[in-house]
Structures are given as structure tokens and as C-alpha cells.
Design a protein around this motif. Structure first.
Motif, short mmCIF file in Angstrom:
data_model
loop_
_atom_site.label_atom_id
_atom_site.label_comp_id
_atom_site.label_asym_id
_atom_site.label_seq_id
_atom_site.Cartn_x
_atom_site.Cartn_y
_atom_site.Cartn_z
N LEU A 469 -5.21 -82.99 44.20
CA LEU A 469 -4.54 -81.39 43.17
C LEU A 469 -4.65 -80.79 44.29
O LEU A 469 -4.34 -80.40 45.55
CB LEU A 469 -5.81 -81.19 43.07
CG LEU A 469 -5.78 -79.63 41.44
CD1 LEU A 469 -4.74 -79.99 40.55
CD2 LEU A 469 -7.30 -79.37 41.45
N GLY A 470 -3.06 -80.23 43.95
CA GLY A 470 -2.98 -79.48 45.32
C GLY A 470 -2.27 -77.97 44.38
O GLY A 470 -1.47 -77.41 43.03
N VAL A 471 -2.13 -76.79 45.42
CA VAL A 471 -1.41 -75.49 44.98
C VAL A 471 -0.79 -74.98 46.03
O VAL A 471 -1.48 -74.84 46.84
CB VAL A 471 -2.07 -74.10 44.16
CG1 VAL A 471 -1.89 -72.69 44.14
CG2 VAL A 471 -3.42 -74.97 43.53
N GLU A 472 0.38 -74.91 46.07
CA GLU A 472 1.42 -74.74 46.96
C GLU A 472 1.80 -72.55 46.67
O GLU A 472 3.05 -72.70 46.42
CB GLU A 472 2.57 -75.77 47.52
CG GLU A 472 3.81 -75.32 48.81
CD GLU A 472 4.18 -76.39 49.33
OE1 GLU A 472 5.03 -76.36 49.92
OE2 GLU A 472 4.47 -77.27 48.19
N VAL A 473 2.15 -72.39 48.47
CA VAL A 473 2.77 -70.85 47.63
C VAL A 473 3.41 -70.77 49.21
O VAL A 473 3.48 -71.15 50.63
CB VAL A 473 1.37 -69.67 47.75
CG1 VAL A 473 1.64 -68.11 48.20
CG2 VAL A 473 0.57 -69.89 46.84
N ASN A 474 4.89 -70.06 48.82
CA ASN A 474 5.60 -70.18 50.07
C ASN A 474 6.49 -68.91 49.44
O ASN A 474 6.54 -68.65 49.12
CB ASN A 474 6.96 -71.48 50.04
CG ASN A 474 7.90 -70.90 51.56
OD1 ASN A 474 8.65 -69.70 51.15
ND2 ASN A 474 7.45 -71.95 52.57
N THR A 475 6.36 -68.49 51.05
CA THR A 475 6.81 -66.84 51.38
C THR A 475 7.41 -66.67 52.46
O THR A 475 6.63 -66.35 53.49
CB THR A 475 5.88 -65.90 50.84
OG1 THR A 475 6.51 -64.53 50.81
CG2 THR A 475 4.75 -65.75 51.47
N SER A 476 8.30 -66.00 52.25
CA SER A 476 9.62 -65.81 53.22
C SER A 476 10.56 -64.78 52.42
O SER A 476 10.89 -64.05 51.37
CB SER A 476 10.26 -66.58 54.12
OG SER A 476 10.98 -67.38 53.48
#
Length: 771
Positions: A469-476
Motif C-alpha cells: 500500500l503506497g501513497v506517493e507525492v511529487n512536487t517540483s
């Protein structure tokens, strides 16, 4: 022996039993003769902190019992054994036993003066485990042993002049403070390594096999000039193996002398060897019982007649024979090599004798060490079954499958005989769990974007079930991504996996000019299944639903503007995914050998788009030595439109940065729009080569390694030619650490092949913490 009368308060006959505790903790007691009598009462005197119940519980007699001198001596031994009391006396007065005790002082603090080489907290914990610690009774014998152990620890780090003095300072209320004053001195470094008796190989060749070496410019990092007996033994074995693998069958090390200078700051090593003559193998002969499969076993022989004798080839042949017998159920087969030496002609015949013993079957498989992971998660990876014939090949495969799960730091399988059953064994699978939850922070730095951040929270083994189970957030500056994923690796009992993904992506490609306010917004969801066809091959298929919207208008790249004008601002897609992978790596976390292959097709069959997107990946790992690993990764991608429709621009490949060509800015390779935006392309190739090396002092630990790398690749548009001259390349170094707090990877590199317009990002790293 006469009784001593009481001098003050008692006129009756009194018995005094005196016990003295020596430094060895052995008790010697002097018992006064006394006639047995019935106890009327028991009193305890001298207690300050200890509960009286502790004393009464140690006494082997009670009120109403018959007391004699044997019981008195036993009481003394029991009370001294508690470690609480410094002195104990027993007096007898008119049928009453009086136990007079003197408590040991309590330690109120442990301190170190002059400590530099070791961490204080580590030593405090180690001392407390051995009985010297805050809140514990002080024992001079234990303190002396602790002092000796501290000296021994300094010797292991080449501090031969280290001195340790223990000071005990009394405090109020029968307490003491213990201080270890340490004079560490200087590290004793190796000044010379001498080798005598060698003729076939030079001193420099043999010294090059050793980890220990005289002080050099690199010693500050390698610590190779610090002597330890363990290192010396390993070096002697390395020299012995070198000779034995080159035909010197009778090679021996006559002596290894270690001389320490008077000031204890320099060490000289003198090694004397006897080479003997070199032997050539003339034949390999098999003797014993080979189950009627002599030809099959001969095919496993790694020894080559006509070549110099090689001990490594003999060991490999013996291991191969043992494993082969194990595959037929003979778990305890005896395979013994021997040699017939002809010293006159320098020849040797290698004889391999085999006795299969009895055939074995596995009665039971037990799992240990999995305090969090369920048994079934481990058991379902096993290909050796209970109540079936023992198969060494299946057991090895099972261990590798459990290791590839990525939930454990170590996996071992022990074979234990069943008492009273000569043809049965039990298998004990012992695992060492590691944190499988991961809170990851990734960052990159460049002169243009400054800092970009990636964050994800993942659990590879939710509640010990083996599910992900995973939650991934990427911001740039170039985009933001939110992905929620779930994977059940055993959706069916046959090992068919099922995965769900729900995602929301906003993307804005890099722009040289800047000042853009457009974004690509893509919400969607997908479901896929993985079907294992063999132990190593899995076929994937699934379906998804996506909606991509081109938002904004200011400084919109020309290619996006034209696509929006022709097909609208919103495009719906229904991609079908079909893929295949083969994983024969020895570990999913830190592989050192094996191969990984993957092919994946995304086929847009519905909605507003028609396209085919293909990805291919190949990985190979070679163990150069026990600690050195060479890794190669190659990836290629190509996309094309179908049904007369162009390939969707928002499905382009991007290159540059972590995972592709390092030292270049993330996503900056490939075609550039007339407005200055980096568009990506419908074709991508990248090749990565890495050489993993151990950190000096960590041995073969795969969790902490440094590496050198070479990357090459690029991205091309539909109208561009994919040529060798257009490739970008970089090289650099990095650090990889699978720490208890999570993964850390840092790399620093420079472009080797670049263009003036390329954006450079030399430092890239990931920092993680586990829960």
C-alpha cells in the motif's frame, strides 16, 4: 571449635558464620559447630534499601524448621549469590536466627574521562549488560573485568598503549560513582610487511592480496594499516588460496610473526612461507556410489586435466556433487576429494569419493524470526513441500524467493535431523525482519530549479500480510503527482497478483525561457493482474481509464497549442496493458548476481486516442568478487500513433536525471519547442553502468556501498534521427545505503557528452526514513 560468647547484649551461646567473596565470586565459609534446634524466630538486620522479603526468600529454612549448620551454610551461599550483599553473618541466640547483612553500594553514575575512540552510550549499555550500570549493586570483581574488557576493545582497534584506571568515589547513603579514566595513546600502525620463502611470486604480488598494508596516503580512509588478528588470518588465507589455485598443492605458511615497537605505536609483520612444487592435474577419478548417474556427475566436474591444480575447482566440484545428490533426496551425502601425488613428475590425480547415505524426506517446515510477517507469507514462497522428498534445488530456490520479497534483511534455511527417524528432517527457515514501511524524501539541486522535492509513504508488507500500500507525492517546478497504489501479490492461491492505481498528475515540461502558466492535468485509475507462468516469468495484463486536459494559454508551447487546436483541450484514453518480466536476481533489494528483463506494452484502444507505447528493460549483475558488483541497466522506449492518429504528445518519454542520465536536469533531454519548452519525445534510450564497491571496514555488507557510474542516453522526437552522435553521457560517483531509517542514495557527476543548451544538475540525492 569453641563458641564465641556475646560481649554485650547476649550471654547465651552464639553461632557466627563468616563468608568471604573472592574476586572469582567463589564463596568460602567458616561454619561453627552447633547442635540442631527448632527455630522460634528469624530476624534480619542491616538492610537499607533491600526488601526483607528478598532475604527471606533466599533462606532455606522457616520458623518451626529444624536448624543445623548445613542449612546455615546454604543460606550464606544463597544470599551471596543474589549479588546484593557485600557481607553476610548469621548469629544464633536462644532459638532465634539473626541474619546480619551489609549491602553493596549502589552505582549512581558511570562516567568516562579521555574517551575518544568509542561512543559513550555504546559503552554504557555494554557495561550495564555485564552488570556494571547505574542503579545496580557495585561489585569490584565485575568492575575489574569491565576494565579488562575495555582494554581488549582498544586492542581490537590497534590501541596497544591504551590504559584504563577505575576510580570508585563514595557518595552518601551507601552509593558510589564509577569513573573509567582512559589514556588511549596513539594507534599502532603497520610499518612493514615482510614475506620470505616465496620464489614463484613477488613480494608485491602477495602483499597485493592482503588487506593489511603499511601506512600510505590512502590509509586514513581504508584503515588498512591498523592491525587485527582477524584481518591477518584472512590475509594468510588469501595467500594460501592464491597458491592452491595455481598448482602449489603442498603450500604452507610456516610462521606469521607480529612485532610491536617499544613505544607501542608501530607494528612489523613477518610472514614465512613454503611454496613446494607446482602440480599439474593428469586425471580426475570418481569412486563410490553415484546412483547409476556417473555420466551426469562427470558433467559437473570443474577440474581440468592438463592444467595446474586448482583448489577452487575442487571445492566447486564437491559442492556441485553435494547439491546434485541433494536434488535426489540425499540430504547428507558425503563427498570427499583426495589427491594422489606424484612428486617426481609434479603430477596429481584428483579422486572424488561419494557416499549418498540415506534418502531423506522433509517432515515439517518451521518459520522463525517473523514477529510481524505472517507465516503464510513465507510459506507460500516455498517450493519444497512438507511430507515430500528432500530437494536441495527446491530449497535453494525457496530461500531465494523469500529473500526477493524484500521484507527481510537475512534469510537462512537449516536442515535438522528428526530424533529417532533416520530418514526424516525438519527445515527451519529463520528470517530477520527489516522495516518495510518507508517515508521517502527525494531532492535534487540545480542552479535553475534550486530544490525539487519528492515524498512518498509506502508499506510493502501491510500488517504482515505481504500486500503493498503506497501513497506517493511529487512536487517540483515541472509538475506534481499524487498516486495511491495497492498490490495483492497472492490475489489467488496460485500466485496471481492484482494491483490498483488511482492517480492525479499535473505536468509542466521544463522551459528555457520560463514564465509559463500552462499545465497538463491527468486524473485516472487502472487495474492489472500478474500471472506467474514459471518460477521466474510473469505476464501482466490490465486496463485503465485516463483523462488528460491541457490547461492554460499563456506561453503555451507551440506543439501543445497545435494538438489542442486539432483534438481539443481534453482527451480521454482507455489503455490496455500487456507485459512480461523475468526476474532471476539473487535479491530484490541489493542484487549481486542475476538478470532482470521486462517488456511492457500500453495500447490505447478507446476514447479519443489510439496509440502503442512500448518499454523494454534489461538488467544484469556480475559478482566481480565477493564485495565488488558490476551492474548494467538498459532501457528503450518507443511510441507511435495508430489508426491514422498522431502519437499523443502527453505520452512522450522524458530523459535526464535520476533513473536515466544523471548529471543532467530532470526531464531536460530531447526536443525543445520553439517557445523553449522541453517536450520529451516518442523514443528514448538510456544505458547505465555501475560498479559497486564496499566501504572500507564494512566487509561484504551490501547495505552500505559506494559506486561509480557511467550513463548514456537521450530522447528523440518523431522527426529526429536517433544517432550515436546525439547521445548524452555522464560519469560520477555515489553512495548507496539501505539504513535502518530507510534508503539513502547520493550521486555526484559531470557530463561527458553534452551540448551547450543542456541543463546540468550535478548533485542528486534521495533521503528516506522508515517506520
Amino acid at each position: 571449635m569453641p563458641l564465641r560468647p556475646s560481649s554485650a547484649r547476649r550471654l547465651a551461646r552464639r553461632l557466627s558464620l563468616i563468608a568471604v567473596a573472592a574476586s572469582t565470586a567463589c564463596l568460602s565459609s567458616l561454619a561453627w559447630a552447633v547442635d540442631p534446634f527448632v527455630l522460634r524466630d528469624i530476624r534480619v538486620e542491616g538492610l537499607q534499601r533491600t526488601d526483607p522479603g528478598t532475604v527471606f526468600a533466599s533462606l532455606p529454612f522457616r520458623i518451626g524448621d529444624t536448624y543445623n549448620e548445613e542449612k546455615g551454610a546454604a543460606a550464606l551461599r544463597a544470599l551471596f549469590a543474589t549479588g546484593i550483599f557485600k557481607d553476610v553473618r548469621i548469629e544464633v541466640d536462644n532459638g532465634v536466627v539473626i541474619v546480619i547483612v551489609e549491602e553493596r553500594p549502589i552505582i549512581v553514575g558511570i562516567d568516562f574521562v579521555g574517551l575518544k575512540e568509542f561512543e559513550k552510550d555504546v559503552l554504557v549499555k555494554a557495561l550495564k549488560d555485564s552488570g556494571i550500570g547505574e542503579g545496580l549493586p557495585f561489585d569490584r570483581a565485575l568492575a575489574d573485568r569491565a576494565e579488562q574488557e575495555l582494554r581488549r576493545q582498544y586492542l581490537t582497534r590497534s590501541f596497544y598503549g591504551a590504559e584504563v584506571v577505575t576510580t570508585v568515589t563514595p557518595r552518601e547513603r551507601n552509593r558510589v560513582a564509577v569513573t573509567f579514566t582512559i589514556s588511549e595513546g596513539r594507534v599502532a600502525k603497520i610499518g612493514r610487511v615482510g614475506i620470505t620463502g616465496n620464489q614463484a611470486f613477488s613480494d608485491s604480488t602477495l602483499r597485493g592480496l592482503m588487506e593489511l598494508s603499511p601506512t600510505s596516503w590512502f590509509s586514513w580512509y581504508s584503515k588498512a594499516d591498523r592491525y587485527s588478528r582477524t584481518k591477518l588470518n584472512a590475509d594468510l588465507e588469501a595467500i594460501r588460496a592464491y597458491y592452491l589455485n595455481r598448482g602449489y598443492l603442498e603450500f604452507s605458511i610456516e610462521s606469521a610473526q607480529v612485532a610491536i615497537s617499544p613505544d607501542k605505536e608501530s607494528i612489523d609483520l613477518d610472514i614465512q612461507v613454503r611454496e613446494g612444487q607446482q602440480y599439474t592435474v593428469t586425471a580426475v577419478r570418481l569412486e563410490g556410489e553415484f546412483l547409476g548417474k556417473e555420466d551426469e556427475f562427470k558433467g559437473l566436474v570443474a577440474i581440468r586435466p592438463g592444467e595446474p591444480y586448482q583448489d577452487e575447482a575442487v571445492v566447486n566440484t564437491t559442492r556441485a556433487f553435494t547439491d546434485r545428490f541433494g536434488s535426489f533426496g540425499y540430504a547428507f551425502a558425503r563427498v570427499e576429494p583426495s589427491t594422489e601425488i606424484d612428486r617426481t613428475n609434479g603430477r596429481v590425480v584428483v579422486v572424488i569419493s561419494a557416499s549418498p547415505q540415506r534418502r531423506i524426506y522433509v517432515r515439517r517446515i518451521d518459520v522463525a524470526g517473523n514477529s510481524r510477517t505472517r507465516d503464510e507469507v513465507v510459506r507460500r514462497e516455498f517450493r519444497q513441500f512438507e511430507s515430500s522428498w528432500y530437494d536441495a534445488g527446491r530449497i535453494k530456490l525457496s530461500r531465494e524467493r523469500v529473500d526477493r520479497l524484500g521484507y527481510f534483511k537475512e534469510v537462512s534455511v537449516e536442515t535438522n535431523e528428526v530424533p529417532g527417524a533416520a530418514d526424516q528432517v525438519d527445515l527451519l527457515v529463520t528470517v530477520t525482519e527489516k522495516p518495510t514501511g518507508n517515508l521517502l524524501l527525494g531532492a535534487g539541486f540545480s542552479s535553475a530549479d534550486k530544490l525539487s522535492i519528492t515524498a512518498s509513504i509506502k508499506q510493502d508488507n501491510v500488517f504482515g500480510s505481504g500486500n503493498y500500500l503506497g501513497v506517493e507525492v511529487n512536487t517540483s517546478r515541472t509538475g506534481r503527482t499524487l498516486v495511491v497504489s495497492s498490490v495483492d501479490p497472492y490475489f489467488t492461491i496460485d500466485g496471481v497478483s492484482r494491483a490498483f492505481d488511482v492517480f492525479y498528475r499535473t505536468q509542466r515540461p521544463l522551459n528555457i525561457i520560463g514564465g509559463t502558466d500552462y499545465t497538463l492535468v491527468t486524473p485516472g485509475a487502472s487495474m492489472r493482474f500478474g500471472v506467474p507462468f514459471t518460477e521466474f516469468d510473469t505476464v501482466f495484463f490490465g486496463i485503465g481509464l485516463e483523462r488528460t486536459e491541457i490547461r492554460g494559454g499563456s506561453n503555451l508551447p507551440n506543439n501543445y497549442f497545435l494538438y489542442r487546436e486539432q483534438f481539443g483541450a481534453t482527451s480521454n484514453s482507455v489503455p490496455i496493458t500487456v507485459g512480461w518480466s523475468r526476474d532471476r536476481r539473487d535479491s530484490a533489494i541489493a542484487p549481486t548476481s542475476g538478470r532482470f528483463q521486462r517488456v511492457n506494452f500500453d495500447w490505447g484502444v478507446g476514447g479519443d486516442t489510439r496509440y502503442l507505447r512500448t518499454n523494454l528493460q534489461f538488467q544484469q549483475y556480475w559478482p566481480i568478487t565477493r564485495s565488488f558488483t558490476l551492474a548494467l541497466n538498459a532501457e528503450a522506449g518507443i511510441g507511435q500513433g495508430l489508426g491514422g492518429r498522431p502519437y499523443p504528445i502527453f505520452k512522450n518519454f522524458f530523459g535526464g536525471g535520476l533513473g536515466t542520465v544523471r548529471a543532467f536536469d530532470q526531464g531536460s533531454l530531447g526536443p525543445v519547442d520553439v517557445t523553449g519548452a522541453y517536450l520529451g519525445g516518442n523514443r528514448r534510450v538510456n544505458v547505465n553502468g555501475e560498479l559497486y564497491l564496499p566501504i572500507p571496514g564494512t566487509g561484504s555488507d551490501r547495505s552500505l556501498r559506494w559506486f561509480t557510474y557511467v550513463d548514456a542516453g537521450n530522447v528523440w522526437g518523431d522527426r529526429e534521427s536517433a544517432t550515436f552522435d546525439s547521445l548524452r553521457a555522464s560519469a560520477g560517483v555515489g553512495l548507496s545505503w539501505i539504513s535502518p531509517l530507510g534508503p539513502l542514495k547520493l550521486s555526484y557527476g559531470s557530463p561527458v557528452r553534452k551540448k551547450p543548451e543542456d541543463r546540468i544538475q550535478r548533485l542528486q540525492f534521495q533521503i528516506g526514513t522508515a517506520f
